[in-house]
Scaffold this motif. Structure first.
Motif, PDB file in Angstrom:
ATOM      1  N   CYS A   1      -8.418  -3.197  -0.487  1.00  0.00           N
ATOM      2  CA  CYS A   1      -7.164  -3.454   0.229  1.00  0.00           C
ATOM      3  C   CYS A   1      -7.005  -4.952   0.504  1.00  0.00           C
ATOM      4  O   CYS A   1      -5.901  -5.509   0.382  1.00  0.00           O
TER       5      CYS A   1
ATOM      6  N   SER B   1       1.764   5.422   2.647  1.00  0.00           N
ATOM      7  CA  SER B   1       0.596   6.005   3.310  1.00  0.00           C
ATOM      8  C   SER B   1       0.237   5.272   4.575  1.00  0.00           C
ATOM      9  O   SER B   1      -0.416   5.813   5.457  1.00  0.00           O
ATOM     10  N   VAL B   2       0.658   4.001   4.727  1.00  0.00           N
ATOM     11  CA  VAL B   2       0.343   3.255   5.943  1.00  0.00           C
ATOM     12  C   VAL B   2       1.037   3.885   7.131  1.00  0.00           C
ATOM     13  O   VAL B   2       0.496   4.000   8.209  1.00  0.00           O
TER      14      VAL B   2
ATOM     15  N   CYS C   1       0.804  -1.224   0.000  1.00  0.00           N
ATOM     16  CA  CYS C   1       0.000   0.000   0.000  1.00  0.00           C
ATOM     17  C   CYS C   1       0.835   1.272   0.000  1.00  0.00           C
ATOM     18  O   CYS C   1       0.307   2.353  -0.029  1.00  0.00           O
TER      19      CYS C   1
ATOM     20  N   SER D   1       0.103   8.369   6.644  1.00  0.00           N
ATOM     21  CA  SER D   1      -1.233   8.944   6.478  1.00  0.00           C
ATOM     22  C   SER D   1      -1.801   9.394   7.804  1.00  0.00           C
ATOM     23  O   SER D   1      -1.720   8.684   8.794  1.00  0.00           O
TER      24      SER D   1
ATOM     25  N   HIS E   1     -13.712   0.267  -2.685  1.00  0.00           N
ATOM     26  CA  HIS E   1     -13.200   0.355  -1.316  1.00  0.00           C
ATOM     27  C   HIS E   1     -14.344   0.324  -0.304  1.00  0.00           C
ATOM     28  O   HIS E   1     -14.280   0.939   0.756  1.00  0.00           O
TER      29      HIS E   1
ATOM     30  N   CYS F   1      -4.868   1.179   4.479  1.00  0.00           N
ATOM     31  CA  CYS F   1      -4.498   2.375   3.714  1.00  0.00           C
ATOM     32  C   CYS F   1      -4.767   3.670   4.462  1.00  0.00           C
ATOM     33  O   CYS F   1      -4.415   4.750   3.978  1.00  0.00           O
TER      34      CYS F   1
ATOM     35  N   GLU G   1      -7.403   5.259   4.713  1.00  0.00           N
ATOM     36  CA  GLU G   1      -8.388   6.078   4.035  1.00  0.00           C
ATOM     37  C   GLU G   1      -9.788   5.698   4.509  1.00  0.00           C
ATOM     38  O   GLU G   1     -10.023   4.593   4.987  1.00  0.00           O
TER      39      GLU G   1
END
Length: 575
Positions: free
Chosen positions: A141, A92-93, A89, A96, A126, A116, A118
């Protein structure tokens, strides 16, 4: 002791269909609560999964060692899973963050995917989904995680419990919301800005349509008119144009309730907005402006003042007190230093600007109707005269002679009201008087009471009025005679200005006035009123028209409405 890879994980429940996704409708609260419950149930099953064991038995030590080894293996597997998830991923893990400043992992109830970071969605790739262990992720994911691990089966990124693609369960939530008050405020602010920009776009669109319509309807015949300047001017009343110095002085009401009137000084050679100049307190509404030969501006106001404004110092340098509100003004450019004012009670006062303590002449009119137009002119003998207009019609005054009363140029007509008078000073050979039907014939004072303000809105598109040519005759019995007449739409209440434009080499003239139905300027060829051209640039009625000519030969026609000022260059006809 050799390491053993065994565990007591319960097998996932077998799906009812072999290859299809299994969908359930659930009421979701938060992923960490479900994860904790799953861990608790698993621990409970492990504690209960040793039937027959008793405290203190010989297998306790061996079982404790197995559990320690299993915990180590699970920890290693979890670390391996998290590292792999980070590779799949991206950064961003780890990096983020959700709105609010804290990492997503630290926000306990923030509904975001732990892979993720998000927000989940209610549908789409998603969408919110879970696996048999109870942990919740975005479906894309999980599918990406399965593909990276061999596309058959893999372990949960949080508890390392094994699952397969067909074990992924779609969760149906009516709405997935990310609570963020700051974000909501930003959204509201953006929506308000969008609405404001939309209003600006609509106004610009209307202006563009007006410009297109003007280009379609305007004709430049014989080089009469070409627009040079345009300026938005809210609340404009009257104007004066200094052609020699390329300056326009416009009177308008200052923004705000109960504010005084101000001057806006505009440079005709610049595209910038004009300079706003405050007038002395008590000036009130400026009704007329006259530019003198030295560039200063004479103006009459309802504050009972006749004032002189200096363009250089941008201030009022002289004031003459009037016995009644002033409605019009004019000046003699022959070098006599005389200026005059037309009053609301029908009188005309003449001052010498070198001595303003009292007027040189105070002359009573033929009626008490207000004098809305004044022009200083000369007759055939070169004598100075004052041409005026009130509701009863145009009059000629002799300020230097023994004549105490003016004489009326046309015969009295009780069925019409004169509201405008145009001439080309200093000549008085050609005059155009504008009339409208009389609204109330019950008394002589009615016309002067009907028109309280030059900017009062008309009730409708106007009414039919007439424009009559008045010419000087060579014989003395009747100095002036009424000539041809044309008809047009005029205001029912306003006393608008009109203008006569000399053009050509054969002493030709145009008559320009603001047509109420056109909401623009219409010009006619004199003396037979042959239509020459039309200008349609305004949404509001025309209030003031001024023609001026500079010593260098520049010729300009100013056109003013309540919202806009336009200046047209008048090109000399070569024929």
């Amino acid at each position: 002791m050799p390491s053993r890879s065994r565990g007591r994980r319960a097998s996932p429940p077998a799906p009812t269909q072999e290859d299809d996704d299994v969908d359930f409708e659930v009421s979701y609260s938060s992923d960490e609560e479900d994860g904790e419950e799953g861990d608790d149930s698993e621990e409970g099953s492990e504690e209960e999964g040793a039937p027959g064991s008793e405290p203190g038995s010989g297998s306790d030590s061996e079982e404790e060692e197995d559990e320690e080894e299993e915990d180590e293996e699970r920890s290693d597997a979890d670390e391996e899973v998290r590292e792999s998830v980070g590779e799949v991923c991206g950064s961003s893990v780890q990096a983020s963050r959700v709105p609010g400043g804290a990492p997503a992992a630290e926000r306990g109830n923030t509904p975001t995917c732990p892979v993720c970071m998000e927000a989940w969605t209610s549908e789409g790739p998603h969408r919110i989904s879970c696996i048999p262990c109870g942990h919740v992720y975005g479906r894309s994911c999980l599918e990406r995680w399965l593909t990276q691990r061999g596309n058959t089966s893999t372990t949960c990124p949080q508890c390392a419990r094994r699952f397969r693609r067909k074990d992924i369960i779609n969760l149906y939530a009516p709405q997935v919301v990310v609570p963020n008050n700051d974000l909501e405020k930003q959204v509201v602010s953006c929506m308000q800005k969008v609405e404001s920009l939309g209003e600006v776009v609509r106004k610009q669109g209307k202006m563009l349509e007006e410009i297109k319509a003007e280009k379609e309807h305007r004709s430049v015949d014989n080089g009469v008119s070409k627009r040079q300047n345009e300026l938005l001017l809210d609340g404009a009343r009257v104007m004066g144009i200094d052609a020699s110095n390329q300056i326009i002085l416009a009177s308008r009401k200052a923004p705000g309730l109960g504010q005084e009137h101000v001057f806006t000084k505009i440079n005709m050679l610049s595209t910038h907005q004009g300079r706003e100049i405050q007038l002395p307190p008590g000036t009130k509404v400026v009704k007329d402006i006259c530019i003198l030969h030295d560039g200063s501006a004479l103006f009459a106001s309802l504050g009972r003042r006749l004032s002189l404004f200096s363009m250089m110092t941008e201030s009022v340098v002289l004031q003459c007190d009037l016995p009644a509100p002033g409605w019009s003004c004019s000046a003699d450019d022959s070098g006599s230093h005389h200026v005059c004012a037309g009053l609301q009670d029908g009188r005309i006062l003449v001052f010498d600007i070198r001595q303003t303590s009292r007027p040189l002449h105070s002359m009573a009119g033929l009626s008490t109707h207000l004098v809305h137009t004044l022009h200083c002119v000369t007759d055939n003998n070169g004598s100075r005269k004052v041409l005026s207009a009130s509701a009863i019609g145009p009059c000629m005054w002799d300020p230097d002679g023994s004549q105490s009363k003016p004489y009326l140029l046309l015969q009295t007509d009780d069925q019409r009201v004169c509201f405008s008078l145009a001439c080309a000073p200093p000549s008085s050979d050609t005059i155009v008087a504008s009339f409208r039907p009389k609204a109330d014939s019950s008394g002589d004072a009615a016309p002067s009471q009907v028109y309280p303000s030059q900017t009062q809105a008309a009730s409708g598109p106007g009414k039919q009025g007439q424009h009559t040519v008045v010419t000087r005759t060579p014989w003395g019995v009747t100095p002036f005679v009424e000539g041809r007449t044309c008809y047009g739409s005029v205001s029912e209440v306003r006393m608008c200005k009109s203008a006569i434009i000399p053009y050509g080499n054969n002493n030709q003239h145009l008559f320009a006035y603001g047509d109420e139905s056109l909401r623009g300027v219409r010009t006619w060829q004199l003396p037979w009123f042959g239509m020459h051209t039309e200008l349609r640039p305004h949404r509001e009625p025309i209030l003031d028209l001024r023609f001026v000519e500079s010593p260098a030969g520049g010729r300009y026609l100013g056109c003013l409405s309540n919202e806009k000022l336009q200046v047209f260059r008048v090109v000399q006809n070569s024929k």
